[in-house]
Motif scaffolding. Structure first.
Motif, PDB file in Angstrom:
ATOM      1  N   GLU A  54       1.324  16.673   8.164  1.00 52.30           N
ATOM      2  CA  GLU A  54      -0.044  16.179   8.068  1.00 52.30           C
ATOM      3  C   GLU A  54      -0.089  14.780   7.450  1.00 52.30           C
ATOM      4  N   SER A  55      -1.292  14.232   7.414  1.00 57.82           N
ATOM      5  CA  SER A  55      -1.492  12.864   6.918  1.00 57.82           C
ATOM      6  C   SER A  55      -2.471  12.857   5.747  1.00 57.82           C
ATOM      7  N   LEU A  56      -2.356  11.823   4.937  1.00 60.69           N
ATOM      8  CA  LEU A  56      -3.286  11.593   3.836  1.00 60.69           C
ATOM      9  C   LEU A  56      -3.441  10.101   3.641  1.00 60.69           C
ATOM     10  N   ARG A  57      -4.583   9.722   3.094  1.00 59.33           N
ATOM     11  CA  ARG A  57      -4.774   8.327   2.684  1.00 59.33           C
ATOM     12  C   ARG A  57      -5.156   8.320   1.212  1.00 59.33           C
ATOM     13  N   LEU A  58      -4.394   7.626   0.423  1.00 54.66           N
ATOM     14  CA  LEU A  58      -4.683   7.463  -0.992  1.00 54.66           C
ATOM     15  C   LEU A  58      -5.373   6.124  -1.229  1.00 54.66           C
ATOM     16  N   SER A  59      -6.209   6.097  -2.249  1.00 55.49           N
ATOM     17  CA  SER A  59      -6.923   4.882  -2.615  1.00 55.49           C
ATOM     18  C   SER A  59      -6.676   4.548  -4.067  1.00 55.49           C
ATOM     19  N   CYS A  60      -6.750   3.272  -4.354  1.00 58.16           N
ATOM     20  CA  CYS A  60      -6.586   2.799  -5.733  1.00 58.16           C
ATOM     21  C   CYS A  60      -7.576   1.666  -5.954  1.00 58.16           C
ATOM     22  N   THR A  61      -8.294   1.754  -7.038  1.00 55.35           N
ATOM     23  CA  THR A  61      -9.162   0.662  -7.422  1.00 55.35           C
ATOM     24  C   THR A  61      -9.022   0.436  -8.916  1.00 55.35           C
ATOM     25  N   SER A  62      -9.696  -0.566  -9.421  1.00 57.97           N
ATOM     26  CA  SER A  62      -9.585  -0.864 -10.839  1.00 57.97           C
ATOM     27  C   SER A  62     -10.953  -1.209 -11.402  1.00 57.97           C
ATOM     28  N   SER A  63     -11.077  -1.012 -12.693  1.00 56.75           N
ATOM     29  CA  SER A  63     -12.255  -1.474 -13.417  1.00 56.75           C
ATOM     30  C   SER A  63     -11.772  -2.328 -14.575  1.00 56.75           C
ATOM     31  N   GLY A  64     -12.603  -3.239 -15.010  1.00 55.57           N
ATOM     32  CA  GLY A  64     -12.230  -4.105 -16.115  1.00 55.57           C
ATOM     33  C   GLY A  64     -11.495  -5.358 -15.696  1.00 55.57           C
ATOM     34  N   ASN A  65     -10.933  -5.354 -14.515  1.00 59.59           N
ATOM     35  CA  ASN A  65     -10.252  -6.516 -13.970  1.00 59.59           C
ATOM     36  C   ASN A  65     -10.004  -6.250 -12.491  1.00 59.59           C
ATOM     37  N   SER A  66      -9.892  -7.300 -11.745  1.00 57.51           N
ATOM     38  CA  SER A  66      -9.651  -7.179 -10.312  1.00 57.51           C
ATOM     39  C   SER A  66      -8.199  -7.501 -10.004  1.00 57.51           C
ATOM     40  N   PHE A  67      -7.634  -6.782  -9.007  1.00 55.64           N
ATOM     41  CA  PHE A  67      -6.264  -7.097  -8.598  1.00 55.64           C
ATOM     42  C   PHE A  67      -6.232  -7.853  -7.270  1.00 55.64           C
ATOM     43  N   THR A  68      -7.359  -8.466  -6.956  1.00 61.20           N
ATOM     44  CA  THR A  68      -7.473  -9.170  -5.678  1.00 61.20           C
ATOM     45  C   THR A  68      -6.354 -10.196  -5.465  1.00 61.20           C
ATOM     46  N   ARG A  69      -5.965 -10.890  -6.503  1.00 57.75           N
ATOM     47  CA  ARG A  69      -4.954 -11.937  -6.348  1.00 57.75           C
ATOM     48  C   ARG A  69      -3.608 -11.539  -6.940  1.00 57.75           C
ATOM     49  N   LYS A  70      -3.381 -10.254  -6.975  1.00 61.16           N
ATOM     50  CA  LYS A  70      -2.109  -9.754  -7.517  1.00 61.16           C
ATOM     51  C   LYS A  70      -1.340  -8.969  -6.468  1.00 61.16           C
ATOM     52  N   GLY A  71      -0.029  -9.051  -6.570  1.00 60.16           N
ATOM     53  CA  GLY A  71       0.782  -8.142  -5.786  1.00 60.16           C
ATOM     54  C   GLY A  71       0.669  -6.758  -6.403  1.00 60.16           C
TER      55      GLY A  71
ATOM     56  N   GLN B 246      12.550   9.824 -11.959  1.00 62.01           N
ATOM     57  CA  GLN B 246      11.924   8.600 -12.456  1.00 62.01           C
ATOM     58  C   GLN B 246      10.835   8.143 -11.499  1.00 62.01           C
ATOM     59  N   ARG B 247       9.897   7.407 -12.024  1.00 62.56           N
ATOM     60  CA  ARG B 247       8.857   6.837 -11.189  1.00 62.56           C
ATOM     61  C   ARG B 247       9.482   5.760 -10.306  1.00 62.56           C
ATOM     62  N   GLU B 248       9.165   5.796  -9.028  1.00 66.67           N
ATOM     63  CA  GLU B 248       9.779   4.862  -8.092  1.00 66.67           C
ATOM     64  C   GLU B 248       8.708   4.113  -7.300  1.00 66.67           C
ATOM     65  N   LEU B 249       9.038   2.882  -6.994  1.00 62.78           N
ATOM     66  CA  LEU B 249       8.165   2.054  -6.160  1.00 62.78           C
ATOM     67  C   LEU B 249       8.428   2.407  -4.705  1.00 62.78           C
ATOM     68  N   ILE B 250       7.395   2.763  -3.971  1.00 61.89           N
ATOM     69  CA  ILE B 250       7.603   3.138  -2.577  1.00 61.89           C
ATOM     70  C   ILE B 250       6.944   2.181  -1.589  1.00 61.89           C
ATOM     71  N   ALA B 251       5.995   1.412  -2.044  1.00 57.26           N
ATOM     72  CA  ALA B 251       5.343   0.466  -1.137  1.00 57.26           C
ATOM     73  C   ALA B 251       4.720  -0.649  -1.964  1.00 57.26           C
ATOM     74  N   GLN B 252       4.789  -1.856  -1.449  1.00 57.36           N
ATOM     75  CA  GLN B 252       4.210  -2.974  -2.161  1.00 57.36           C
ATOM     76  C   GLN B 252       3.504  -3.909  -1.189  1.00 57.36           C
ATOM     77  N   ILE B 253       2.513  -4.599  -1.738  1.00 54.64           N
ATOM     78  CA  ILE B 253       1.742  -5.521  -0.920  1.00 54.64           C
ATOM     79  C   ILE B 253       1.425  -6.760  -1.744  1.00 54.64           C
ATOM     80  N   SER B 254       1.666  -7.925  -1.187  1.00 56.66           N
ATOM     81  CA  SER B 254       1.342  -9.166  -1.875  1.00 56.66           C
ATOM     82  C   SER B 254      -0.150  -9.419  -1.783  1.00 56.66           C
ATOM     83  N   TYR B 255      -0.623 -10.402  -2.530  1.00 54.51           N
ATOM     84  CA  TYR B 255      -2.064 -10.665  -2.467  1.00 54.51           C
ATOM     85  C   TYR B 255      -2.465 -11.248  -1.117  1.00 54.51           C
TER      86      TYR B 255
END
Length: 114
Positions: A16-33, A44-53
Motif C-alpha cells: 500500500e501507499s501513504l503520504r506523510l506531511s511535515c510543517t513547522s511553526s515558529g519558523n519557516s523552512f522554505t529556504r532550507k534543505g 539509529q535514526r537514518e536519513l532516507i530522503a532529502q530535498i534542497s530549497y
C-alpha cells in the motif's frame, strides 16, 4: 521556538501507499534543505530522503523507486510519498533540516503489517 509537526502515519498492509506531511511553526523552512528521517526500534535514526530549497531531491537506496520527497514552499510543507510499502519500512518518521539543528518533532508512526 520552532516546532516541527509530522503527520500522515498509519497502519497499512504491504504494497500500500501513504503520504506523510511535515510543517513547522515558529519558523519557516522554505529556504532550507530538508530531510525525512526514520527510526525503527533498536536502530539509529537514518536519513532516507532529502530535498534542497530549490527542490533537488535524493533518496536512499533502501527506498529508491518507492519513495519520493517534494515540497510546497507556499504552504511551508514537505511531503514523503511512499509506495509499495514493505514490512521493513515500519518506523517512526521525522522531518528536520539537513543539519538536524531544529528540535525534533514527535514523528509519525508508520506500521506495515499483513
Amino acid at each position: 521556538q520552532v516546532q516541527l509537526v509530522e503527520s500522515g502515519g498509519a497502519v497499512v498492509r504491504p504494497g500500500e501507499s501513504l503520504r506523510l506531511s511535515c510543517t513547522s511553526s515558529g519558523n519557516s523552512f522554505t529556504r532550507k534543505g530538508m530531510g525525512w528521517f526514520r527510526q525503527s526500534p533498536g536502530k539509529q535514526r537514518e536519513l532516507i530522503a532529502q530535498i534542497s530549497y530549490l527542490s533537488s531531491t535524493t533518496v536512499a537506496d533502501s527506498v529508491k523507486d518507492r519513495f519520493g520527497i517534494f515540497r510546497d514552499n507556499d504552504k511551508n510543507i514537505i511531503f514523503l510519498q511512499m509506495h509499495n510499502l514493505k514490512v521493513e519500512d515500519t518506523a517512526v518518521y521525522y522531518c528536520n533540516t539537513l543539519d538536524r539543528r531544529w528540535p525534533w518533532g514527535q514523528g509519525t508512526q508508520v506500521t506495515v503489517s499483513s
